[in-house]
Design a protein around this motif. Structure first.
Motif, PDB file in Angstrom:
ATOM      1  N   UNK A 171      20.629 -14.570 -14.694  1.00 17.87           N
ATOM      2  CA  UNK A 171      21.080 -14.234 -13.339  1.00 17.87           C
ATOM      3  C   UNK A 171      21.278 -15.497 -12.518  1.00 17.87           C
ATOM      4  N   UNK A 172      20.301 -16.403 -12.601  1.00 21.08           N
ATOM      5  CA  UNK A 172      20.385 -17.658 -11.871  1.00 21.08           C
ATOM      6  C   UNK A 172      21.592 -18.464 -12.333  1.00 21.08           C
TER       7      UNK A 172
ATOM      8  N   UNK B 276      23.895  -9.971  -9.220  1.00 20.78           N
ATOM      9  CA  UNK B 276      23.026  -8.822  -9.001  1.00 20.78           C
ATOM     10  C   UNK B 276      22.779  -8.085 -10.321  1.00 20.78           C
ATOM     11  N   UNK B 277      21.661  -7.370 -10.392  1.00 14.94           N
ATOM     12  CA  UNK B 277      21.272  -6.685 -11.633  1.00 14.94           C
ATOM     13  C   UNK B 277      22.323  -5.675 -12.080  1.00 14.94           C
ATOM     14  N   UNK B 278      22.868  -4.903 -11.134  1.00 17.12           N
ATOM     15  CA  UNK B 278      23.847  -3.884 -11.509  1.00 17.12           C
ATOM     16  C   UNK B 278      25.095  -4.512 -12.121  1.00 17.12           C
ATOM     17  N   UNK B 279      25.523  -5.638 -11.570  1.00 17.83           N
ATOM     18  CA  UNK B 279      26.714  -6.313 -12.094  1.00 17.83           C
ATOM     19  C   UNK B 279      26.427  -6.957 -13.446  1.00 17.83           C
TER      20      UNK B 279
ATOM     21  N   UNK C 155      29.736  -4.593  -7.473  1.00 21.54           N
ATOM     22  CA  UNK C 155      29.420  -3.214  -7.100  1.00 21.54           C
ATOM     23  C   UNK C 155      29.251  -3.048  -5.594  1.00 21.54           C
ATOM     24  N   UNK C 156      28.673  -4.036  -4.938  1.00 24.04           N
ATOM     25  CA  UNK C 156      28.372  -3.914  -3.510  1.00 24.04           C
ATOM     26  C   UNK C 156      29.630  -3.949  -2.653  1.00 24.04           C
TER      27      UNK C 156
ATOM     28  N   UNK D 217       7.720 -12.006  -6.708  1.00 21.25           N
ATOM     29  CA  UNK D 217       9.068 -12.295  -7.204  1.00 21.25           C
ATOM     30  C   UNK D 217       9.801 -11.021  -7.638  1.00 21.25           C
ATOM     31  N   UNK D 218      11.123 -11.058  -7.531  1.00 16.33           N
ATOM     32  CA  UNK D 218      11.980  -9.953  -8.000  1.00 16.33           C
ATOM     33  C   UNK D 218      13.302 -10.555  -8.465  1.00 16.33           C
ATOM     34  N   UNK D 219      14.163  -9.721  -9.016  1.00 18.82           N
ATOM     35  CA  UNK D 219      15.460 -10.192  -9.504  1.00 18.82           C
ATOM     36  C   UNK D 219      16.258 -10.865  -8.398  1.00 18.82           C
ATOM     37  N   UNK D 220      16.075 -10.420  -7.160  1.00 15.73           N
ATOM     38  CA  UNK D 220      16.876 -10.964  -6.060  1.00 15.73           C
ATOM     39  C   UNK D 220      16.544 -12.422  -5.772  1.00 15.73           C
ATOM     40  N   UNK D 221      15.369 -12.872  -6.230  1.00 18.78           N
ATOM     41  CA  UNK D 221      14.990 -14.262  -5.992  1.00 18.78           C
ATOM     42  C   UNK D 221      15.914 -15.236  -6.726  1.00 18.78           C
ATOM     43  N   UNK D 222      16.528 -14.791  -7.816  1.00 17.81           N
ATOM     44  CA  UNK D 222      17.454 -15.672  -8.541  1.00 17.81           C
ATOM     45  C   UNK D 222      18.619 -16.051  -7.641  1.00 17.81           C
ATOM     46  N   UNK D 223      19.096 -15.102  -6.891  1.00 22.39           N
ATOM     47  CA  UNK D 223      20.240 -15.312  -5.980  1.00 22.39           C
ATOM     48  C   UNK D 223      19.853 -16.250  -4.837  1.00 22.39           C
ATOM     49  N   UNK D 224      18.717 -15.961  -4.206  1.00 24.82           N
ATOM     50  CA  UNK D 224      18.259 -16.803  -3.089  1.00 24.82           C
ATOM     51  C   UNK D 224      17.953 -18.230  -3.564  1.00 24.82           C
TER      52      UNK D 224
END
Length: 411
Positions: free
Chosen positions: A250-251, A257-260, A277-278, A349-356
């Motif tokens: 992801x990073x 995002x996970x869905x993509x 998706x968003x 931590x969560x998957x969204x942390x990769x984006x941030x």
């Protein structure tokens, strides 16, 4: 004073068919009409004398019409005597007369109009107009409103959704959504329906002038470069390795995002291309060698990755992944049963942390904000965005720069 007369409306009648006899009400250069129950041919109506003629039931019809005109003129006289007539339109007078002539019919008509424009009906229609992923968010808000208001929700007008109602609804959400920002999503969904109703002139009531929706500052959701290196290289448990690898991927794919990530299907000319998706915006990411190595390790059959070959949907996988990521860190067994005790490196931590994390590290490397915004898909389809789309190499270079710094310490 308003003017009244009978009018045989033949404008939309087929030749040889009877027409509706109406009462015409003229006032302030406008005319409104009230339909009667009389249906007549042109030969059965004497316009000069305002009488039914040549009709087998002309006597009964004339008595009926006389009673209607008396009620019309009496209502107009009462309105004039009360001083109300001057401020009324022809349509206002018509509605007042209809209430006197047939109150039950008018009440039924007004109730039907109210039902059509009830808040919840407009809300559900608004939700239906959205794409599936957005509709799910709106329907979650609807579910919360049903839990809060019960069956009464079905009868609420826009004017019933007051500042007090919104405040109580927000309080109702707290046990399930302690985060103010999470609750704000539901409140913004309600506000969006109000905004559309205002635009469509369904209501002039707007409680959000006094009920403000304010975000609160969120806790840190990114890893510093030293933390990211430690996390990437941590010797985690075997079952958690796949989740750590997906976080790395992801990073490496600009914080996808996970869905993509789950819905990727192929690599074409060294890139993954998809509609996010968003936003439904077309997105293109260069697959760097480090990312390709992870992809090859987890190749799928129908999808690029084997995630949806093994899990029922991306939500199920993301929940499992987030639980696993939160446990990564030193593990020890205690007691006779050897129960595991975890000391997580990053318990939030969560998957969204990769984006941030990608965005934060890119900024620390002085990568321009416009390039970072485009990499994250934050453009607004402006002319500037279109020109940047033609120069995707800026984003490719930025990602390579971030990966070189994180993975190899090269600036």
């Amino acid at each position: 004073m308003a003017r009244t007369k009978f009018f045989l409306d033949t404008r939309r009648t087929k030749p040889g068919s009877p027409s509706v006899l109406k009462v015409a009400i003229g006032h302030r250069d406008k005319t409104s009409y009230i339909s009667t129950d009389a249906r007549l041919l042109p030969t059965q109506w004497d316009c000069g004398q305002s009488m039914v003629v040549n009709h087998p039931e002309q006597k009964v019809l004339n008595l009926y019409l006389m009673g209607i005109m008396q009620q019309v003129e009496r209502t107009i006289f009462i309105l004039a005597d009360a001083g109300s007539l001057q401020s009324m339109t022809a349509n206002d007078i018509k509605l007042e007369i209809e209430r006197k002539l047939n109150p039950s019919k008018v009440e039924a008509k007004e109730q039907a109009e109210r039902r059509k424009n009830l808040f919840v009906r407009r809300y559900l229609a608004f939700a239906d107009s959205k794409k599936p992923s957005t509709k799910r968010i709106y329907m979650d808000t609807y579910k919360r409103m049903v839990e809060f208001a019960g069956k009464k929700l079905e009868t609420l007008a826009f004017e019933d959704i007051t500042k007090e109602w919104l405040t109580k609804f927000d309080s109702h959400l707290i046990p399930q959504s302690p985060s103010k920002n999470a609750r704000n999503i539901h409140l913004r969904n309600i506000r969006a329906v109000f905004n559309e109703a205002l635009d469509d002139e369904i209501t002039t009531f707007y409680p959000f002038r006094r009920f403000s929706i304010r975000n609160v500052a969120t806790a840190k959701r990114n890893l510093k470069v030293e933390e990211l290196r430690k996390f990437f290289n941590y010797p985690c448990e075997k079952h958690a390795q796949q989740y750590l690898d997906m976080f790395k991927l992801m990073f490496m794919l600009l914080g996808i995002n996970a869905i993509d990530l789950c819905n990727l299907t192929a690599i074409v000319d060294g890139r993954v291309e998809f509609h996010r998706a968003k936003t439904n915006r077309l997105y293109s990411i260069k697959v760097e060698p480090e990312a390709l190595e992870i992809i090859n390790r987890y190749r799928g059959e129908k999808w690029l990755l084997n995630i949806l070959d093994r899990y029922k949907d991306y939500k199920d996988y993301t929940k499992r992944m987030n639980r696993a990521l939160k446990k990564i860190g030193p593990v020890k067994r205690v007691g006779r049963g050897g129960k595991k005790e975890y000391e997580p490196l990053f318990p939030q931590i969560s998957t969204y942390w990769a984006r941030h994390s990608w965005a934060t590290i890119a900024a620390s490397l002085d990568i321009p904000k416009d390039t970072i915004a485009h990499a994250l898909g934050h453009g607004n389809n402006t002319v500037t965005d279109i020109y940047i789309d033609f120069d995707q190499s800026k984003v490719d270079e930025a990602n390579r720069k971030v990966l070189d710094w994180v993975l190899y310490g090269k600036k």
